[in-house]
Design an enzyme around this catalytic site. Structure first.
Site, mmCIF file in Angstrom:
data_model
loop_
_atom_site.group_PDB
_atom_site.id
_atom_site.type_symbol
_atom_site.label_atom_id
_atom_site.label_comp_id
_atom_site.label_asym_id
_atom_site.label_seq_id
_atom_site.Cartn_x
_atom_site.Cartn_y
_atom_site.Cartn_z
ATOM 1 C CE LYS A 159 -4.342 -2.048 1.240
ATOM 2 N NZ LYS A 159 -5.362 -2.376 2.224
ATOM 3 N NE ARG A 188 -7.456 -8.674 0.635
ATOM 4 C CZ ARG A 188 -7.069 -7.844 -0.331
ATOM 5 N NH1 ARG A 188 -6.099 -7.003 -0.139
ATOM 6 N NH2 ARG A 188 -7.698 -7.870 -1.498
#
Ligand code: HH2
Length: 288
Positions: free
Chosen positions: A230, A265
């Site tokens: 991210k 994840r």
């Protein structure tokens, strides 16, 4: 009492068994526009091959998504979402019938079709706010459910995220969503909580959540963290290319594990799986 990781205190729920350690959730985005792998797995054969590769690298769960939720993204139609997801679930089930498949959707009809095709978990980034029928569907299916925090919605969520106290607000939200799920009939042992890293959060918010994960772990539900590749990792490390943010991602995984998270994840399964194995061994060693 803090639940920060020490050997033997992992909350057990969802698909975790008594002796399962940290679980790597491999990401499979069947989309043209996901922020790091958009377009890579639109072809069902390529998607299924990548799924098998992630299972071979140690993914305990595969999380399939047919709609990007990256900042600025637009929703796709339900029809399109299903056309992307179902052929890939079918192909994975044909070659690896034992694979545990999660579907990243907030739509009850998509969830129904995915569960009928063999998916076993629902990952709802709206935490049951996106579709009024999702709660009863999951309750009836008796399947694990990931409830994620998001401020705003993907199109605009990164414009100006604001919190008085991000950790308290995310925690209060997740408590309220878990209560909502339970009152609709979802079994408490099927609930997994997720702080929603990057969903209506700036760098400082993401760091506060990762640093204070035990506030969520203490609620007694297993916690999933999804920090993989991210933007905040790029902001810290200076790595502009999302696919190259693997080292920074591994740092978040190891620290989140130490902070008490159970599910991770990630896009890069092998790197995170190996890092977790080492972290687990160190944390199981006795402390003087
Ligand atoms: N992050 C993304 C999507 N789904 N689900 C959960 N539970 N937690 C997350 O942190 C999370 C999620 C965004 O990442 P990605 O799937 O790689 O990208 P995109 O939304 O662009 O497909």
């Amino acid at each position: 009492m803090s639940r920060t990781r020490a050997a033997g205190n992992t909350p057990r729920a969802g698909i975790l068994t008594e002796d399962s350690g940290p679980v790597v959730v491999g990401i499979l985005n069947i989309t043209p526009d996901s922020f790091s792998d958009g377009g890579d797995f639109l072809d069902p054969e390529a998607a299924a091959r990548h799924a098998v590769a992630m299972l071979d690298e140690g993914a305990g769960i595969l999380d399939l998504g047919g709609e990007s939720t990256r900042p600025g993204s637009d929703p796709v139609s339900q029809e399109e979402e299903l056309q992307r997801l179902i052929p890939v679930i079918e192909r994975i089930r044909a070659v690896r019938p034992e694979a545990v498949i999660s579907v990243d959707t907030y739509r009850a009809d998509t969830a129904t079709a995915a569960l009928e095709t063999g998916a076993r978990l629902i990952n709802d980034v709206t935490a049951l706010r996106g579709d009024p029928r999702m709660a009863s569907l999951v309750a009836e299916a008796k399947c694990p459910l990931i409830l994620m925090h998001m401020q705003g919605e993907p199109k605009t969520m990164q414009n100006e995220p604001h919190y008085e106290d991000v950790v308290r607000e995310v925690k209060d939200f997740l408590v309220q969503r878990a209560e909502c799920a339970i009152s609709a009939g979802v079994r408490p042992e099927n609930i997994i909580l997720d702080p929603g890293i990057g969903f209506g959060k700036n760098l400082e918010h993401n760091l506060a959540l990762l640093r204070n994960l035990e506030a969520l772990v203490d609620l007694g539900f297993p916690v999933l963290v999804g920090a993989s590749r991210k933007r905040f990792i790029g902001e810290i490390s200076g790595v502009r290319e999302a696919k190259e943010r693997v080292f920074g991602t591994v740092a978040t995984t190891v620290l989140a594990y130490e902070g008490g998270a159970s599910y991770f994840r990630v896009h890069d399964v092998r790197a995170n799986r190996e890092a977790l194995a080492v972290a687990e061994a160190v944390l199981r060693a006795s402390r003087r």
